[in-house]
Design a protein around this motif. Structure first.
Motif, PDB file in Angstrom:
ATOM      1  N   ILE A 108       0.815  -1.171  -0.100  1.00  6.77           N
ATOM      2  CA  ILE A 108      -0.070  -0.133  -0.116  1.00  6.77           C
ATOM      3  C   ILE A 108       0.699   1.371   0.017  1.00  6.77           C
ATOM      4  N   PHE A 109       2.307   0.984   0.146  1.00  6.09           N
ATOM      5  CA  PHE A 109       3.065   2.371   0.308  1.00  6.09           C
ATOM      6  C   PHE A 109       4.064   2.441  -1.131  1.00  6.09           C
ATOM      7  N   GLY A 110       3.650   1.448  -1.844  1.00  2.00           N
ATOM      8  CA  GLY A 110       4.381   1.440  -3.235  1.00  2.00           C
ATOM      9  C   GLY A 110       5.718   0.658  -3.234  1.00  2.00           C
TER      10      GLY A 110
ATOM     11  N   ASP B  13     -11.986  -9.004   5.278  1.00  7.50           N
ATOM     12  CA  ASP B  13     -12.361  -7.997   5.526  1.00  7.50           C
ATOM     13  C   ASP B  13     -11.712  -7.518   6.904  1.00  7.50           C
ATOM     14  N   LEU B  14     -11.778  -8.326   8.018  1.00  8.39           N
ATOM     15  CA  LEU B  14     -11.301  -8.023   9.313  1.00  8.39           C
ATOM     16  C   LEU B  14      -9.864  -8.129   9.823  1.00  8.39           C
ATOM     17  N   ALA B  15      -9.277  -8.880   8.645  1.00 12.65           N
ATOM     18  CA  ALA B  15      -7.493  -8.649   8.529  1.00 12.65           C
ATOM     19  C   ALA B  15      -7.379  -7.049   8.433  1.00 12.65           C
ATOM     20  N   ALA B  16      -8.016  -6.554   7.545  1.00 17.01           N
ATOM     21  CA  ALA B  16      -7.820  -5.255   7.389  1.00 17.01           C
ATOM     22  C   ALA B  16      -8.066  -4.184   8.404  1.00 17.01           C
ATOM     23  N   VAL B  17      -9.000  -4.563   8.944  1.00 19.36           N
ATOM     24  CA  VAL B  17      -9.337  -3.900  10.293  1.00 19.36           C
ATOM     25  C   VAL B  17      -8.195  -4.168  11.522  1.00 19.36           C
TER      26      VAL B  17
ATOM     27  N   ILE C 294      -2.348   0.245  13.992  1.00 18.90           N
ATOM     28  CA  ILE C 294      -1.367   1.519  13.562  1.00 18.90           C
ATOM     29  C   ILE C 294      -2.200   2.660  14.461  1.00 18.90           C
ATOM     30  N   LYS C 295      -3.392   2.755  14.589  1.00 20.44           N
ATOM     31  CA  LYS C 295      -4.106   3.993  15.291  1.00 20.44           C
ATOM     32  C   LYS C 295      -4.058   3.633  16.682  1.00 20.44           C
TER      33      LYS C 295
ATOM     34  N   LEU D 128      -7.800   4.820   4.482  1.00 19.94           N
ATOM     35  CA  LEU D 128      -8.202   4.698   5.906  1.00 19.94           C
ATOM     36  C   LEU D 128      -7.037   4.654   6.820  1.00 19.94           C
ATOM     37  N   ILE D 129      -5.709   4.678   6.572  1.00 18.00           N
ATOM     38  CA  ILE D 129      -4.501   4.489   7.314  1.00 18.00           C
ATOM     39  C   ILE D 129      -4.518   5.869   8.191  1.00 18.00           C
ATOM     40  N   ASP D 130      -4.313   5.697   9.391  1.00 11.39           N
ATOM     41  CA  ASP D 130      -4.096   6.801  10.379  1.00 11.39           C
ATOM     42  C   ASP D 130      -2.762   7.445   9.981  1.00 11.39           C
TER      43      ASP D 130
END
Length: 271
Positions: free
Chosen positions: A53-55, A153-157, A163-164, A196-198
């Protein structure tokens, strides 16, 4: 314009690996049934040059044992790199000493576990939750899934919430049942989750990384009075976790249309 949904046919291990690859910069791995294919997928994607996601391409390091993998995760997190690992059963038990350190130092990460029985009087490679139940006391938050779509889905959560919140997560699902069950599910991609990343939480994590230009003392010995004050100081981070997880569940529901939430226990007024 409504986003075109993308569907893939995969098992729970691939779904977890797919999400973890997005949010990881380093993966420290060691294979153990039934979690091995998670690490294999990540290694394969990294070798093919897939971007997270950070390239960036994830740096994958295979260690000599699960204990070594957990130690590498701890060191990598201290250096400011988002890091993950994958394990099960006795492999998870070997990681417990480092899990205490990771949780105690409030380092955000996710361990993905295909839950499996422990070897006691005999070896068992069938689905069980003995392993994750044995790691509850480490200070990791626990998030469980019961289907392949829930894993996606929840792995993403879990990755977003760690992180937050700064609290590490143990994301788990049944070994062999969910880990190897093949289903057609909706796939989440980098562009679905990146916003959605904080970013403030991520920047603070990077700022806390060990740096020779800004030396700090960590892991020193403390007497009981100071030690327990520091342990109590972490409570506010843990108290915030349920709200953060629920927030990201709601964000994910807005993207996918699938509803996730907590089962809240209400106390009777007479109790």
């Amino acid at each position: 314009m409504t986003k075109q949904k993308k569907f893939i046919t995969c098992d729970g291990n691939q779904a977890a690996a797919h999400i973890s690859y997005m949010f990881s910069e380093v993966a420290a791995i060691y294979p153990i049934t039934p979690s091995s294919t998670m690490a294999e997928y990540v290694d394969e994607w990294a070798a093919a040059g897939r971007k997270n996601i950070f390239g960036e391409t994830v740096l994958v390091e295979e260690m000599q044992s699960e204990a070594g993998a957990a130690g590498a995760v701890h060191g990598s997190l201290q250096a400011g790199a988002l890091t993950t690992t994958y394990t099960a059963s006795q492999g998870l038990l070997l990681m417990i000493p480092n899990m205490y350190k990771i949780a105690g130092e409030l380092l955000p990460c996710v361990f993905h576990v295909s839950a499996r029985a422990l070897a006691t009087h005999a070896l068992s490679i069938f689905g069980d939750h003995q392993d994750v139940m044995a790691a509850r006391q480490t200070g990791f938050a626990m998030l469980a899934e019961g289907s392949v779509q829930e894993v996606m889905d929840l792995a993403a959560v879990a990755h977003l919430a760690t992180i937050k919140s700064r609290v590490p997560f143990m994301n788990f699902f049944d070994g062999f049942r969910t880990s190897h069950e093949i289903q057609k599910i909706e796939s989440l991609e980098n562009e679905d989750l990146a916003h959605l990343i904080d970013q403030e939480g991520l920047a603070e994590f990077r700022k806390r990384a060990l740096n020779p230009s800004a030396p700090v003392a960590r892991g020193m010995a403390e007497n009981p009075d100071v030690y327990f004050q520091h342990r109590e100081a972490a409570n506010s981070y843990y108290e915030a976790v349920p709200g953060i997880v629920e927030e990201y569940m709601n964000e994910l529901s807005a993207i996918t249309g699938r509803k996730y939430g907590f089962v809240r226990l209400l106390r009777c007024r007479r109790c």
